[in-house]
Design a protein around this motif. Structure first.
Motif, PDB file in Angstrom:
ATOM      1  N   VAL A 152      36.514   7.312  54.971  1.00 50.81           N
ATOM      2  CA  VAL A 152      36.046   6.396  56.020  1.00 50.81           C
ATOM      3  C   VAL A 152      34.563   6.652  56.255  1.00 50.81           C
ATOM      4  N   LEU A 153      33.880   5.644  56.785  1.00 51.12           N
ATOM      5  CA  LEU A 153      32.492   5.805  57.176  1.00 51.12           C
ATOM      6  C   LEU A 153      32.435   6.164  58.655  1.00 51.12           C
ATOM      7  N   PRO A 154      31.385   6.859  59.095  1.00 50.90           N
ATOM      8  CA  PRO A 154      31.331   7.317  60.489  1.00 50.90           C
ATOM      9  C   PRO A 154      31.258   6.163  61.480  1.00 50.90           C
ATOM     10  N   GLU A 155      32.038   6.254  62.539  1.00 54.00           N
ATOM     11  CA  GLU A 155      32.001   5.260  63.608  1.00 54.00           C
ATOM     12  C   GLU A 155      31.350   5.831  64.866  1.00 54.00           C
ATOM     13  N   ASP A 156      31.447   7.142  65.027  1.00 52.28           N
ATOM     14  CA  ASP A 156      30.850   7.813  66.166  1.00 52.28           C
ATOM     15  C   ASP A 156      29.349   7.976  65.940  1.00 52.28           C
ATOM     16  N   GLU A 157      28.539   7.514  66.906  1.00 54.00           N
ATOM     17  CA  GLU A 157      27.085   7.610  66.761  1.00 54.00           C
ATOM     18  C   GLU A 157      26.617   9.050  66.621  1.00 54.00           C
ATOM     19  N   ALA A 158      27.387   9.990  67.148  1.00 58.93           N
ATOM     20  CA  ALA A 158      27.015  11.405  67.059  1.00 58.93           C
ATOM     21  C   ALA A 158      27.013  11.892  65.609  1.00 58.93           C
ATOM     22  N   LEU A 159      27.726  11.168  64.745  1.00 58.19           N
ATOM     23  CA  LEU A 159      27.813  11.578  63.339  1.00 58.19           C
ATOM     24  C   LEU A 159      26.780  10.882  62.454  1.00 58.19           C
ATOM     25  N   ASN A 160      25.992   9.977  63.030  1.00 52.86           N
ATOM     26  CA  ASN A 160      24.993   9.260  62.237  1.00 52.86           C
ATOM     27  C   ASN A 160      23.955  10.197  61.644  1.00 52.86           C
ATOM     28  N   ALA A 161      23.580  11.215  62.418  1.00 56.29           N
ATOM     29  CA  ALA A 161      22.601  12.190  61.921  1.00 56.29           C
ATOM     30  C   ALA A 161      23.153  12.947  60.723  1.00 56.29           C
ATOM     31  N   LEU A 162      24.461  13.241  60.754  1.00 53.72           N
ATOM     32  CA  LEU A 162      25.103  13.941  59.641  1.00 53.72           C
ATOM     33  C   LEU A 162      25.122  13.041  58.397  1.00 53.72           C
ATOM     34  N   PHE A 163      25.499  11.780  58.579  1.00 50.13           N
ATOM     35  CA  PHE A 163      25.540  10.827  57.473  1.00 50.13           C
ATOM     36  C   PHE A 163      24.145  10.644  56.867  1.00 50.13           C
ATOM     37  N   ASP A 164      23.134  10.650  57.720  1.00 46.10           N
ATOM     38  CA  ASP A 164      21.757  10.448  57.274  1.00 46.10           C
ATOM     39  C   ASP A 164      21.284  11.566  56.351  1.00 46.10           C
ATOM     40  N   ARG A 165      21.915  12.741  56.450  1.00 45.96           N
ATOM     41  CA  ARG A 165      21.516  13.880  55.611  1.00 45.96           C
ATOM     42  C   ARG A 165      21.957  13.716  54.157  1.00 45.96           C
ATOM     43  N   PHE A 166      22.814  12.739  53.893  1.00 52.30           N
ATOM     44  CA  PHE A 166      23.257  12.475  52.520  1.00 52.30           C
ATOM     45  C   PHE A 166      22.458  11.289  51.994  1.00 52.30           C
ATOM     46  N   LEU A 167      21.470  11.584  51.178  1.00 49.52           N
ATOM     47  CA  LEU A 167      20.534  10.555  50.730  1.00 49.52           C
ATOM     48  C   LEU A 167      21.206   9.518  49.839  1.00 49.52           C
ATOM     49  N   VAL A 168      22.105   9.972  48.968  1.00 47.89           N
ATOM     50  CA  VAL A 168      22.780   9.071  48.026  1.00 47.89           C
ATOM     51  C   VAL A 168      24.223   8.863  48.460  1.00 47.89           C
ATOM     52  N   ARG A 169      24.657   7.607  48.494  1.00 42.22           N
ATOM     53  CA  ARG A 169      26.035   7.267  48.868  1.00 42.22           C
ATOM     54  C   ARG A 169      26.715   6.640  47.647  1.00 42.22           C
ATOM     55  N   ILE A 170      27.838   7.205  47.245  1.00 48.78           N
ATOM     56  CA  ILE A 170      28.494   6.800  45.999  1.00 48.78           C
ATOM     57  C   ILE A 170      29.885   6.256  46.306  1.00 48.78           C
ATOM     58  N   ASN A 171      30.118   5.027  45.913  1.00 45.11           N
ATOM     59  CA  ASN A 171      31.418   4.397  46.120  1.00 45.11           C
ATOM     60  C   ASN A 171      32.354   4.810  44.981  1.00 45.11           C
ATOM     61  N   VAL A 172      33.424   5.538  45.297  1.00 44.47           N
ATOM     62  CA  VAL A 172      34.361   6.030  44.278  1.00 44.47           C
ATOM     63  C   VAL A 172      35.692   5.316  44.473  1.00 44.47           C
ATOM     64  N   ASP A 173      36.059   4.506  43.493  1.00 47.44           N
ATOM     65  CA  ASP A 173      37.291   3.708  43.625  1.00 47.44           C
ATOM     66  C   ASP A 173      38.249   4.049  42.480  1.00 47.44           C
ATOM     67  N   TYR A 174      39.444   3.483  42.528  1.00 44.48           N
ATOM     68  CA  TYR A 174      40.396   3.653  41.440  1.00 44.48           C
ATOM     69  C   TYR A 174      39.847   2.993  40.175  1.00 44.48           C
ATOM     70  N   VAL A 175      40.199   3.530  39.029  1.00 43.32           N
ATOM     71  CA  VAL A 175      39.687   2.979  37.774  1.00 43.32           C
ATOM     72  C   VAL A 175      40.339   1.633  37.477  1.00 43.32           C
ATOM     73  N   HIS A 176      39.704   0.867  36.614  1.00 49.56           N
ATOM     74  CA  HIS A 176      40.243  -0.429  36.196  1.00 49.56           C
ATOM     75  C   HIS A 176      41.568  -0.203  35.457  1.00 49.56           C
ATOM     76  N   PRO A 177      42.548  -1.096  35.672  1.00 46.22           N
ATOM     77  CA  PRO A 177      43.857  -0.930  35.001  1.00 46.22           C
ATOM     78  C   PRO A 177      43.761  -0.754  33.486  1.00 46.22           C
ATOM     79  N   ASP A 178      42.737  -1.372  32.863  1.00 48.49           N
ATOM     80  CA  ASP A 178      42.576  -1.252  31.414  1.00 48.49           C
ATOM     81  C   ASP A 178      42.294   0.185  30.975  1.00 48.49           C
ATOM     82  N   LEU A 179      41.789   1.002  31.902  1.00 49.89           N
ATOM     83  CA  LEU A 179      41.425   2.378  31.574  1.00 49.89           C
ATOM     84  C   LEU A 179      42.496   3.383  31.984  1.00 49.89           C
ATOM     85  N   LEU A 180      43.571   2.903  32.567  1.00 49.48           N
ATOM     86  CA  LEU A 180      44.571   3.804  33.143  1.00 49.48           C
ATOM     87  C   LEU A 180      45.188   4.738  32.098  1.00 49.48           C
TER      88      LEU A 180
END
Length: 377
Positions: A152-180
């Motif tokens: 999940v992404l942060p919803e609490d504003e208090a955690l925005n500073a923590l999220f900001d410390r991660f310069l790169v954000r990488i979306n990791v999803d399930y692989v395509h069915p063809d690669l299963l």
């Protein structure tokens, strides 16, 4: 330099072969490792986030790995180590950091947004300045890279500073069915892999590359980079001055990992991964791809070439969406800028369409929308 880069690329290729369909994730972790910047992995459970980082950490032969699953009740002792009882009896507060985060070269913190106020301040300093501070104690951290993860992404504003410390954000999803099927085979192989089969790189070799990263010449892309930051801010994507400065490290890392000592236009591909929200992912794709797609340098990073062959039907579909958005409802200034940027991107993508008839049809629709935009100005 060349030998160390080859070793790093060998390590990254091993991780890619181990985790099928995760090339983009591995490449971005490699960029962060070179730039000594933090990475955030975002995706549902079971997408190999922990295993990816664990496997990469194993390749650092003389490094120590620290991995922890945070909960709302995690105490500082669990991350940084307990107070030294012997020193405590003498009236001094010193932390026994043996085997804990302050001694690790690779740090992975799962469910990072469960961090509570008790550990937040120390964690923020560790992530931003690579310094551990607790009471009178101050210690420089040997960490080559911090990786955080959450579904999940942060919803609490208090955690925005923590999220900001991660310069790169990488979306990791399930692989395509063809690669299963490949995933299943690779997973079985991973379970039987011995340490002797894993390629190695030393921590000091990575540090040498991190130092070289600071010497990469960014002058060839500086003006384009500056204009890109301004363009992103105009579309409502918040980029602080601090993040704008640090993002230069990512561009330099992309150049260095390709064996170059100067940046080229396509190195800006890394900027597609500085999003704050899921909605921004598509916006960044459009703006950055439009900037880099004309670069034909043979030494471009492989991820920069990822979207060079467009599907005409997909391009036309995206154009239709923009037409509907422009014609329906009132748009704010920022929303209008987003549509214009996406349209410019699609216009560039259209140049790569091979079929002349399809290209002409798409160009006609794009030109028609530009006319509507100009008329409403």
């Amino acid at each position: 330099m060349t030998q160390n880069i080859e070793k790093l690329n060998t390590v990254l290729n091993y991780v890619k072969a181990t985790f099928v369909g995760k090339n983009d994730v591995v490449d971005l972790l490699g960029i962060c490792l070179l730039a000594r910047e933090n990475a955030f992995l975002y995706g549902p459970p079971g997408t190999a986030k922990s295993a990816l980082v664990r496997t990469l950490a194993k390749t650092v032969k003389d490094g120590k790995n620290f991995e922890y699953l945070l909960t709302r009740f995690t105490e500082p002792n669990e991350i940084f180590g307990p107070f030294d009882i012997r020193k405590l009896k003498e009236g001094e507060l010193f932390t026994n950091t043996d085997g804990m985060m302050p001694e690790a070269s690779m740090v992975f913190l799962d469910e990072i947004f469960n961090a509570n106020s008790a550990i937040l301040n120390s964690l923020l300093m560790a992530l931003n300045e690579k310094i551990f501070k607790r009471g009178k104690e101050t210690k420089n951290l040997p960490a080559l890279m911090f990786v955080g993860a959450s579904n999940v992404l942060p919803e609490d504003e208090a955690l925005n500073a923590l999220f900001d410390r991660f310069l790169v954000r990488i979306n990791v999803d399930y692989v395509h069915p063809d690669l299963l099927q490949q995933v299943l085979l690779a997973g079985r192989k991973l379970e039987n892999t011995t340490d002797s089969e894993i390629p190695e790189i030393l921590a000091h070799e990575i540090k040498e590359l991190q130092a070289l990263c600071q010497n990469v010449d960014l002058k060839p892309i500086y003006e384009v980079y500056l204009n890109t930051i301004i363009s992103l801010r105009n579309t409502g994507i918040t980029i602080s001055d601090r993040r704008a400065v640090k993002m230069q490290n990512l561009i330099a890392a992309s150049a260095l990992i390709c064996g170059r000592n100067e940046a080229i236009l396509s190195d800006l591909w890394v900027l597609k991964h500085i999003w704050d929200t899921e909605e921004q992912i598509e916006i960044l794709e459009g703006i950055i791809n439009r900037t880099i797609e004309k670069d034909e340098n043979p030494k471009s990073h492989p991820q920069a070439l990822h979207n060079k062959t467009p599907n005409p039907e997909e391009v036309m579909k995206d154009v239709k969406i923009l037409i509907d958005q422009w014609e329906n409802g009132k748009l704010s200034f920022e929303e209008q800028n987003v549509i214009k940027d996406k349209l410019r991107y699609l216009q560039t993508r259209c140049d790569w369409v091979a079929n002349a008839e399809q290209k002409q049809f798409i160009q006609k629709e794009i030109e028609s929308l530009w006319q509507k935009i100009l008329q409403s100005a």
